[in-house]
Scaffold this motif. Structure first.
Motif, PDB file in Angstrom:
ATOM      1  N   LYS A  18       7.474 -10.938   3.165  1.00 44.27           N
ATOM      2  CA  LYS A  18       6.017 -11.124   3.040  1.00 44.27           C
ATOM      3  C   LYS A  18       5.688 -10.950   1.564  1.00 44.27           C
ATOM      4  CE  LYS A  18       2.806  -7.920   4.283  1.00 44.27           C
ATOM      5  NZ  LYS A  18       1.931  -7.771   3.100  1.00 44.27           N
ATOM      6  N   ASP A  77       0.823 -13.325   2.311  1.00 47.23           N
ATOM      7  CA  ASP A  77      -0.258 -12.408   2.718  1.00 47.23           C
ATOM      8  C   ASP A  77      -1.461 -12.698   1.821  1.00 47.23           C
ATOM      9  OD1 ASP A  77      -1.789 -10.470   3.830  1.00 47.23           O
ATOM     10  OD2 ASP A  77      -0.384  -8.818   3.494  1.00 47.23           O
ATOM     11  N   TYR A  91       4.088   0.893   8.058  1.00 50.71           N
ATOM     12  CA  TYR A  91       5.283   1.726   8.215  1.00 50.71           C
ATOM     13  C   TYR A  91       5.575   2.487   6.909  1.00 50.71           C
ATOM     14  CZ  TYR A  91      10.176   3.056   8.825  1.00 50.71           C
ATOM     15  OH  TYR A  91      11.355   3.766   8.886  1.00 50.71           O
ATOM     16  N   VAL A 132       5.158   4.463   3.808  1.00 49.68           N
ATOM     17  CA  VAL A 132       4.213   5.025   2.834  1.00 49.68           C
ATOM     18  C   VAL A 132       2.841   5.291   3.467  1.00 49.68           C
ATOM     19  CG1 VAL A 132       3.016   4.587   0.648  1.00 49.68           C
ATOM     20  CG2 VAL A 132       5.421   3.967   0.880  1.00 49.68           C
ATOM     21  N   GLN A 133       2.369   4.418   4.345  1.00 47.96           N
ATOM     22  CA  GLN A 133       1.045   4.604   4.964  1.00 47.96           C
ATOM     23  C   GLN A 133       1.076   5.551   6.172  1.00 47.96           C
ATOM     24  OE1 GLN A 133      -1.547   1.116   5.428  1.00 47.96           O
ATOM     25  NE2 GLN A 133      -0.058  -0.073   4.250  1.00 47.96           N
ATOM     26  N   SER A 185      -4.381  -1.394   9.160  1.00 43.31           N
ATOM     27  CA  SER A 185      -3.708  -0.087   9.064  1.00 43.31           C
ATOM     28  C   SER A 185      -4.491   0.965   8.276  1.00 43.31           C
ATOM     29  CB  SER A 185      -2.338  -0.282   8.398  1.00 43.31           C
ATOM     30  OG  SER A 185      -2.506  -0.779   7.081  1.00 43.31           O
ATOM     31  N   LYS A 190      -4.783 -13.386   3.381  1.00 44.44           N
ATOM     32  CA  LYS A 190      -5.989 -12.928   4.115  1.00 44.44           C
ATOM     33  C   LYS A 190      -7.235 -13.743   3.800  1.00 44.44           C
ATOM     34  CE  LYS A 190      -4.417  -8.152   4.635  1.00 44.44           C
ATOM     35  NZ  LYS A 190      -3.366  -8.126   3.599  1.00 44.44           N
ATOM     36  N   PRO A 225       1.996  -3.923   9.685  1.00 47.90           N
ATOM     37  CA  PRO A 225       2.074  -3.177   8.431  1.00 47.90           C
ATOM     38  C   PRO A 225       1.804  -1.691   8.683  1.00 47.90           C
ATOM     39  CG  PRO A 225      -0.064  -4.203   8.614  1.00 47.90           C
ATOM     40  CD  PRO A 225       0.647  -4.486   9.909  1.00 47.90           C
ATOM     41  N   ARG A 258       6.217  -0.994  -0.443  1.00 50.71           N
ATOM     42  CA  ARG A 258       6.558   0.022  -1.442  1.00 50.71           C
ATOM     43  C   ARG A 258       7.776   0.841  -1.038  1.00 50.71           C
ATOM     44  NH1 ARG A 258       0.683   2.508  -1.562  1.00 50.71           N
ATOM     45  NH2 ARG A 258       0.860   1.723   0.569  1.00 50.71           N
ATOM     46  N   VAL A 260      -2.296  -9.301  13.246  1.00 51.02           N
ATOM     47  CA  VAL A 260      -1.919  -8.185  12.369  1.00 51.02           C
ATOM     48  C   VAL A 260      -2.470  -6.902  12.983  1.00 51.02           C
ATOM     49  CG1 VAL A 260      -2.117  -7.161  10.059  1.00 51.02           C
ATOM     50  CG2 VAL A 260      -2.058  -9.668  10.311  1.00 51.02           C
ATOM     51  N   SER A 315       7.526  -3.387   5.469  1.00 50.75           N
ATOM     52  CA  SER A 315       7.495  -2.257   4.523  1.00 50.75           C
ATOM     53  C   SER A 315       7.598  -2.856   3.122  1.00 50.75           C
ATOM     54  CB  SER A 315       8.649  -1.284   4.780  1.00 50.75           C
ATOM     55  OG  SER A 315       8.622  -0.265   3.784  1.00 50.75           O
ATOM     56  N   GLN A 367       2.715 -10.506  -1.034  1.00 52.83           N
ATOM     57  CA  GLN A 367       1.282 -10.177  -1.118  1.00 52.83           C
ATOM     58  C   GLN A 367       0.730 -10.804  -2.397  1.00 52.83           C
ATOM     59  OE1 GLN A 367      -1.994  -9.673  -0.987  1.00 52.83           O
ATOM     60  NE2 GLN A 367      -1.560  -8.138   0.593  1.00 52.83           N
TER      61      GLN A 367
HETATM   62  O1  LIG Z   1      -3.710  -3.896   7.980  1.00 51.33           O
HETATM   63  C1  LIG Z   1      -3.041  -4.226   7.009  1.00 51.33           C
HETATM   64  C2  LIG Z   1      -2.868  -5.533   6.637  1.00 51.33           C
HETATM   65  C3  LIG Z   1      -2.043  -5.828   5.584  1.00 51.33           C
HETATM   66  N1  LIG Z   1      -1.435  -4.859   4.873  1.00 51.33           N
HETATM   67  C4  LIG Z   1      -0.559  -5.261   3.756  1.00 51.33           C
HETATM   68  O2  LIG Z   1       0.782  -4.848   4.058  1.00 51.33           O
HETATM   69  C5  LIG Z   1       1.411  -4.314   2.908  1.00 51.33           C
HETATM   70  C6  LIG Z   1       1.716  -2.847   3.112  1.00 51.33           C
HETATM   71  O3  LIG Z   1       2.368  -2.307   1.988  1.00 51.33           O
HETATM   72  P1  LIG Z   1       3.121  -0.864   2.030  1.00 51.33           P
HETATM   73  O4  LIG Z   1       3.552  -0.671   0.609  1.00 51.33           O
HETATM   74  O5  LIG Z   1       4.281  -0.980   2.977  1.00 51.33           O
HETATM   75  O6  LIG Z   1       2.134   0.151   2.469  1.00 51.33           O
HETATM   76  C7  LIG Z   1       0.453  -4.606   1.743  1.00 51.33           C
HETATM   77  O7  LIG Z   1       0.783  -5.869   1.225  1.00 51.33           O
HETATM   78  C8  LIG Z   1      -0.891  -4.665   2.409  1.00 51.33           C
HETATM   79  O8  LIG Z   1      -1.799  -5.495   1.706  1.00 51.33           O
HETATM   80  C9  LIG Z   1      -1.619  -3.555   5.227  1.00 51.33           C
HETATM   81  O9  LIG Z   1      -1.063  -2.627   4.613  1.00 51.33           O
HETATM   82  N2  LIG Z   1      -2.419  -3.270   6.298  1.00 51.33           N
END
Ligand SMILES: O=c1ccn([C@@H]2O[C@H](COP(=O)(O)O)[C@@H](O)[C@H]2O)c(=O)[nH]1
Length: 283
Positions: free
Chosen positions: A61, A95, A224, A226-227, A154, A97, A222, A250, A198, A248, A63
């Protein structure tokens, strides 16, 4: 059909999507200090990550925000990255959106389903309703393009609107129902259709509620790592089989930071994918 291909990759490799949310500061020092242009630095970093994880995962993916932030050179790196992934025969999700009136949505469809930024699947925001989604269908007729529509995101503030009650039901459930309905004519051999959803892993209970109502929807997941999203939640969500791909970004592309700043940085990238795979094993 592209979602069938994605499903198959999830089964055969792993339900992992590597997120290329590339920032200059994530690059190893040897690349940052090299005399390369920004475009070359970013593409070289991405290419090394792609080459060293492609055999382990279902898809990538990319971004677009991180590339837009770097201006024209960033967008050239985005274009090179998505082309490289597609040349390798791997699925790439843009990604982006997007969500706008139909004439503008047509332009977004042309921009991201053909030409310099062509990807296999894009993320869309359904807030503006069906005529902001339908312009992408022209490109989906050949079965090689698909959408992932935001259902329940997320981030913490997803509650602000997505959890508001409409006719006694949470708004995200209404969106999930529409997502399922708009995709119902395109169910492939995997049992999933071309309009995926999503849904963030950070709200596992809400995820299970959505999944129950949308058995033909494939999910981009998304959140997993870090969040805070956990592998154990996936075990519950995938109890009856794989129904999505877990992103994932970061957690994977910065795994080398503080450990390696040279050409060997990808050893840590690969290790992080292998440990994510281990964490997700459904059993
Ligand atoms: O609900 C959402 C929709 C998109 N994202 C995107 O996914 C990645 C998450 O990145 P991490 O570094 O794994 O946290 C990022 O591109 C977001 O724009 C999301 O996090 N949540």
């Amino acid at each position: 059909m592209i979602i069938d291909k994605l499903y198959k990759e999830c089964i055969e490799k792993s339900p992992i999507c590597v997120g290329l949310d590339t920032k200059i500061e994530y690059l190893p020092e040897y690349l940052i200090k090299s005399g390369m242009s920004i475009e070359e630095k970013i593409f070289t970093f991405n290419k090394m990550i792609i080459d060293n994880t492609i055999d382990l995962i279902a898809c990538f993916k990319v971004q677009i925000a991180f590339y837009e932030a770097l201006g024209i050179e960033g967008l050239k790196a985005y274009s090179k990255t998505v082309k490289y992934i597609r040349e390798k025969g791997k699925i790439v999700i843009g990604d982006i959106k997007r969500g706008d009136i139909s004439s503008t949505a047509e332009a977004y469809a042309d921009a991201h389903f053909s030409g310099d930024f062509e990807v296999d699947i894009i993320t869309v925001n359904p807030y503006m309703g069906y005529d902001s989604i339908s312009p992408y269908e022209k490109y989906m007729e050949n079965d090689d393009k698909a959408l992932f529509m935001l259902i329940h995101t997320s981030n913490k503030s997803s509650k602000d609107f997505q959890e508001l009650k409409v006719d006694g039901e949470k708004l995200y459930m209404k969106v999930a129902e529409k997502c399922s309905k708009w995709g119902e004519d395109s169910i492939g051999e995997s049992g999933f259709n071309k309009i995926g959803g999503v849904v963030g892993l950070t709200f596992p209970e809400e995820f299970l509620e959505i999944k129950k109502k949308t058995p033909n929807t494939f999910f981009l997941i998304p959140g997993y790592g870090v969040q805070g999203g956990k592998g154990e939640s996936i075990k519950e969500i995938f109890k009856d089989g794989i129904c999505g791909v877990i992103n994932s970004s970061r957690g994977i592309i910065t795994a080398h930071k503080g450990k390696s700043e040279d050409e060997n940085f990808v050893k840590y990238t690969r290790e992080s994918v292998l440990s994510m795979k281990e964490d997700l094993i459904v059993g």
